[in-house]
Design a protein around this motif. Structure first.
Motif, short mmCIF file in Angstrom:
data_model
loop_
_atom_site.label_atom_id
_atom_site.label_comp_id
_atom_site.label_asym_id
_atom_site.label_seq_id
_atom_site.Cartn_x
_atom_site.Cartn_y
_atom_site.Cartn_z
N THR A 159 0.85 -1.19 0.00
CA THR A 159 0.00 0.00 0.00
C THR A 159 0.89 1.24 0.00
O THR A 159 1.91 1.28 0.69
CB THR A 159 -0.91 0.01 1.24
OG1 THR A 159 -1.56 -1.25 1.31
CG2 THR A 159 -1.96 1.10 1.13
N TRP A 161 1.26 5.00 1.07
CA TRP A 161 0.71 5.92 2.06
C TRP A 161 1.28 7.31 1.85
O TRP A 161 2.40 7.47 1.35
CB TRP A 161 1.04 5.45 3.47
CG TRP A 161 0.25 4.27 3.92
CD1 TRP A 161 0.38 2.99 3.47
CD2 TRP A 161 -0.80 4.26 4.89
NE1 TRP A 161 -0.52 2.18 4.10
CE2 TRP A 161 -1.26 2.92 4.98
CE3 TRP A 161 -1.39 5.23 5.69
CZ2 TRP A 161 -2.29 2.56 5.86
CZ3 TRP A 161 -2.41 4.86 6.56
CH2 TRP A 161 -2.85 3.54 6.63
N THR A 279 5.73 3.09 1.51
CA THR A 279 4.99 1.88 1.14
C THR A 279 5.01 0.90 2.30
O THR A 279 5.98 0.82 3.06
CB THR A 279 5.58 1.21 -0.11
OG1 THR A 279 6.86 0.66 0.21
CG2 THR A 279 5.72 2.20 -1.26
N GLU A 285 0.10 -3.43 7.98
CA GLU A 285 -0.91 -2.36 7.93
C GLU A 285 -1.60 -2.13 9.27
O GLU A 285 -1.80 -0.99 9.68
CB GLU A 285 -1.98 -2.68 6.88
CG GLU A 285 -1.46 -2.73 5.47
CD GLU A 285 -1.81 -1.48 4.69
OE1 GLU A 285 -2.98 -1.08 4.72
OE2 GLU A 285 -0.91 -0.91 4.07
N PRO A 301 -3.79 5.97 3.17
CA PRO A 301 -3.42 5.20 1.99
C PRO A 301 -3.97 5.89 0.73
O PRO A 301 -5.11 6.37 0.74
CB PRO A 301 -4.10 3.85 2.21
CG PRO A 301 -5.22 4.11 3.17
CD PRO A 301 -4.85 5.32 3.96
N ARG A 304 -1.60 1.68 -4.45
CA ARG A 304 -0.96 0.38 -4.27
C ARG A 304 0.15 0.22 -5.32
O ARG A 304 0.00 0.70 -6.46
CB ARG A 304 -2.04 -0.69 -4.47
CG ARG A 304 -1.64 -2.10 -4.14
CD ARG A 304 -2.88 -2.95 -3.99
NE ARG A 304 -3.42 -2.87 -2.64
CZ ARG A 304 -2.93 -3.55 -1.61
NH1 ARG A 304 -1.92 -4.37 -1.75
NH2 ARG A 304 -3.48 -3.43 -0.41
#
Ligand code: ADP
Ligand code: MG
Length: 337
Positions: A159, A161, A279, A285, A301, A304
């Motif tokens: 993900t 961020w 990331t 997470e 977030p 991706r």
């Protein structure tokens, strides 16, 4: 009083007295031939440097010296933050026209020191410049060995961020340069402050490293897409970004509405926000979300990473194409590796 009245050494005395006595781990600071730092063998030494030239990076008549000092330190501290490191000492080299007012340099130094509380100004160089200010700043930091956050450490399926809103600084610049106007005083003050006194994400960077949440980060100095492009290129991954998830300040939204513009124009392409892109792998997470809540840090977030190279933007699930008139051609090469 002008700096030509007090000379190089008079000016260095003023800088030294403002910088204060150095303390551990800086064993020797301003005043000797070189500075000495005690280094813990368990740490890596993290160094960054940046140069600013009057007329290219800033306009002295548009920037209060204190803001200039603040920003020239802050942009270096942001580079240290994006490595997940802790800043320890800084070095400041100045080229100044002889007619510069001493009070301007004092204000500059005070702004510089304000940006990095606890970071010891440990030396530099002071020279005369035939025209305009030159500012070169170096910051030295430390991080536990082998753990710094790197641009080349993203993996597919992580993900992406973003810590801190984007676009405010570019909107502040549009205001300062007179291209656009604000709908009220508070909004103008907010956006200009974001441009002149960016706040590096020191705490976020440190937490990412110390809690093993991320191995990959970059600070947004050139613009969200541009800087994300650096991660993609270095890590050999692609990225999918949902533009509606990109954090925007209420002030930027209102400024854009007032000027009949799309705030994403500044948020995606505008630089100098010094927010942090990082990331996170799926298994980290939950830990990240817990820590963000505990610490009261606003990171969100926005997309991706993927194996498919290139950066793809969506808005509400539909492909989002950057309008030509936003003038992004100059950085297209980077975000589309
Ligand atoms: P040298 O000739 O040995 O390079 P200088 O006379 O240039 O020494 O500098 C004297 C001391 O003042 C040194 O410790 C240097 O690091 C420090 N210094 C000079 N200019 C600055 C500056 N702009 N900011 C902070 N420290 C400075
Ligand atoms: Mg010197």
């Amino acid at each position: 009083m002008k700096i030509s009245d007090i000379g190089e050494f008079g000016l260095i005395d003023i800088i030294e007295s403002r910088a204060g006595r150095s303390s551990y781990p800086v064993l020797i600071g301003i005043g000797d031939d070189a500075s000495v730092l005690d280094v813990d063998p368990r740490d890596d030494v993290v160094t960054t440097t940046d140069m600013l030239v009057e007329g290219i990076h800033f306009l002295l008549d548009k920037t209060p010296p204190a803001d200039l000092g603040f920003k020239s330190h802050a942009v270096n501290l942001s580079d240290i933050a994006s490595m997940g490191a802790i800043p320890v000492q800084s070095f400041l080299s100045l080229g100044l026209p002889p007619g510069t007012e001493v009070s301007q340099v004092e204000e500059f130094i005070d702004g510089f020191l304000e940006a990095g509380p606890g970071v010891q100004l440990s030396g530099g160089d002071t020279v005369s410049s035939p025209s305009g200010w030159l500012i070169s700043v170096t910051v030295i930091g430390k991080a536990p060995s082998g753990k710094v956050l790197r641009r080349d450490a993203a993996r597919p399926g992580e993900t992406i961020w973003l810590c801190g809103p984007v676009g405010d600084s570019a909107a502040g610049l549009a205001l300062l340069s007179g291209q656009m106007s604000a709908s009220d005083e508070n909004q103008a003050r907010f956006l200009v402050e974001k441009h002149n006194r960016p706040r590096p994400q020191m705490r976020m960077g440190r937490i990412l490293l110390q809690s093993d949440i991320s191995r990959c980060a970059i600070d947004v100095s050139d613009g969200l897409l541009q800087d994300l492009g650096h991660i993609c290129r270095r890590s050999d991954v692609g990225a999918d970004i949902a533009v509606e998830d990109v954090p925007l300040s209420p002030q930027l939204r209102e400024f854009a509405r007032f000027n009949g513009a799309d705030p994403l124009r500044w948020a995606l392409g505008g630089g100098e926000d010094y927010s942090l892109i990082f990331t996170v792998s799926p298994e980290r997470e939950d830990l990240l979300r817990r820590i963000l809540e505990q610490e009261g840090i606003g990171a969100v977030p926005v997309g991706r990473t993927s194996e498919e190279r290139g950066i793809r933007l969506t808005q509400g699930g539909q492909p989002f194409k950057l309008p030509e008139h936003w003038g992004y051609n100059h950085f297209r090469k980077d975000p589309h590796p």
